[in-house]
Design an enzyme around this catalytic site. Structure first.
Site, PDB file in Angstrom:
ATOM      1  CG  HIS A 418      -2.249   0.666   0.965  1.00  0.00           C
ATOM      2  ND1 HIS A 418      -2.438   1.577  -0.046  1.00  0.00           N
ATOM      3  CD2 HIS A 418      -3.453   0.549   1.597  1.00  0.00           C
ATOM      4  CE1 HIS A 418      -3.678   2.011  -0.019  1.00  0.00           C
ATOM      5  NE2 HIS A 418      -4.311   1.408   0.969  1.00  0.00           N
ATOM      6  CG  ASP A 422      -2.969   5.153  -4.156  1.00  0.00           C
ATOM      7  OD1 ASP A 422      -2.264   5.050  -3.132  1.00  0.00           O
ATOM      8  OD2 ASP A 422      -2.891   6.109  -4.953  1.00  0.00           O
TER       9      ASP A 422
END
Length: 447
Positions: A418, A422
């Site tokens: 992450h 995204d």
């Protein structure tokens, strides 16, 4: 004149390995380039070849030792004969903690998933037990096997001491093991019923059953270097990356229909079966064009984007999971992808994958469905930023055009870093794969 045998270069960034097994013992005649020892590294098992033809006169290291690249592990006399002192010497180096102590059985460290060998009777005399015809044996009575042959023995559960070797100097080959396994299976099918093993004459039947029923055993086996490396890398990935997994499901009807329609023509033309993996590799290549961050990596404070797709395909090997790399998969045809994966799978089972086969990789695909997995959260392979998990196909009720129908469905899981990818990009990537699998025509017209 004696020639030193040194640990060869083991690959980029690898400086040491574990001496897993001696394939030859002191006093044995060896040919040039013939394997005399097996080394286990963090990634693969490699054989150490003899630099010359002659007689192995001395083994400097013992099984289980950690040896560095360039270190001397043996000496070979190129005159063709061993000296009198060397001919009478034990094949293993002197044990400083106690002379005469038997070496640890081969395979105890490098095959942790193998069944433990039954201990020899206390009254046995290994030195007096003759080796079976066609097989060479160490002084401790253990048959010497190459890594590929040893894996075949473990996989097919055959007794190597009962196999007649057809290789050079009577060595057992992999074909010998496969033939013995086939013969064993044929005999098993022909027998009306398995015969119970005879009870020991000196032990009453009731006492034997009681001993087995009340037995509580433990076994400690040192982790192989490969298993240690897998454990370290997976833990490092969890400690370093911000891991998150997102899911989707995909209707496999179109791919299954395409395989059924063209499987015979495909196999006839290309000499390989048309599998699911090539469809998913092509779908990943297509989706990565729209979401390049999934095929990128982080180096320091920079993001490295790749305009190529080197796919690491997770393959189950006898010693653990390995991830050979199909390079430039985005430029390959379906047949080229299937052939490359099949070759890697074969070499993984034989233990002949090289370090160079597993270096690099920009994205990983792991197919847990072959083992029956319904859903999982795979862990990324650093420094990659994402891994796609495939799972088993099962018929499930789904709604199509307002009607409930039964379709072959598969869950897909994308675990990603992450820090770089995204959530919107991860979902978009999975949707692109879903669209391509449910309508394979997209793979042909690049949509």
């Amino acid at each position: 004149m004696a020639t030193d045998v040194k640990v060869p270069a083991l690959g980029e960034s690898i400086t040491e390995g574990t001496l897993a097994q001696w394939l030859k013992k002191s006093g044995d005649t060896v040919a040039a380039d013939e394997p005399i020892a097996s080394l286990e590294t963090d990634k693969v098992t490699v054989d150490v070849p003899s630099p010359i033809a002659g007689v192995l006169t001395e083994t400097v290291a013992k099984e289980g030792d950690t040896v560095e690249v360039g270190a001397i592990i043996a000496r070979i006399n190129e005159s063709g004969s061993a000296t009198p002192a060397e001919q009478g010497a034990d094949s293993s180096p002197t044990n400083p903690s106690g002379a005469g102590e038997s070496p640890q059985p081969r395979g105890s460290e490098e095959a942790p998933d193998a069944e433990p060998a039954a201990p020899a009777p206390a009254t046995a005399e290994p030195a007096e037990a003759p080796a079976p015809a066609g097989a060479s044996a160490d002084q401790d009575g253990i048959t010497t096997l190459s890594p590929a042959v040893r894996r075949a023995v473990l996989e097919h559960h055959v007794d190597p001491t009962k196999i007649r070797g057809t290789g050079k100097d009577g060595r057992i080959t992999k074909d010998d093991v496969l033939a013995a396994a086939k013969s064993k299976e044929t005999s098993r099918e022909a027998a009306p019923a398995p015969s119970p093993e005879p009870e020991p004459a000196q032990q009453p039947k009731a006492q034997a059953k009681a001993a087995v029923a009340g037995e509580r055993r433990e076994e400690r086996v040192k982790m192989s270097r490969l298993r240690q490396t897998i454990a370290k890398r997976l833990k490092d990935a969890q400690d370093t990356a911000a891991l998150l997994t997102t899911f989707n499901d995909v209707d496999m009807s179109a791919v299954i229909d395409a395989r059924e329609r063209y499987k015979d023509l495909f196999a006839k033309k290309h000499g390989i079966k048309l599998g699911f993996m090539s469809f998913f590799v092509k779908a990943v290549a297509l989706a990565a064009r729209d979401v390049p961050s999934v095929n990128a990596s982080i180096e320091g404070d920079e993001i490295v984007y790749h305009d190529y797709l080197d796919v690491s395909i997770a393959v189950s090997a006898p010693k653990g999971l390995v991830v050979p790399v199909v390079r430039s998969a985005d430029a390959m045809s379906f047949a080229e992808i299937e052939l490359a994966i099949a070759e890697y799978g074969k070499r993984a089972k034989e233990g002949t994958l090289g370090i160079e086969d597993m270096q690099g990789g920009t994205f990983t695909i792991s197919n847990g469905g072959v083992f029956g997995s319904l859903m999982s959260t795979p862990i990324i392979n650093p420094p990659q930023s994402a891994v796609l998990g495939m799972h088993r196909i099962e018929d499930r009720p789904v709604a199509v055009d307002g009607q409930v129908v039964i379709r072959p469905m598969m869950y897909l899981a994308l675990t990603y870093d992450h820090r770089l990818v995204d959530g919107r990009e991860a979902v978009t990537f999975l949707v692109r794969i879903k669209e391509a699998i449910e309508d394979p025509t997209r793979l042909l017209i690049d949509l």
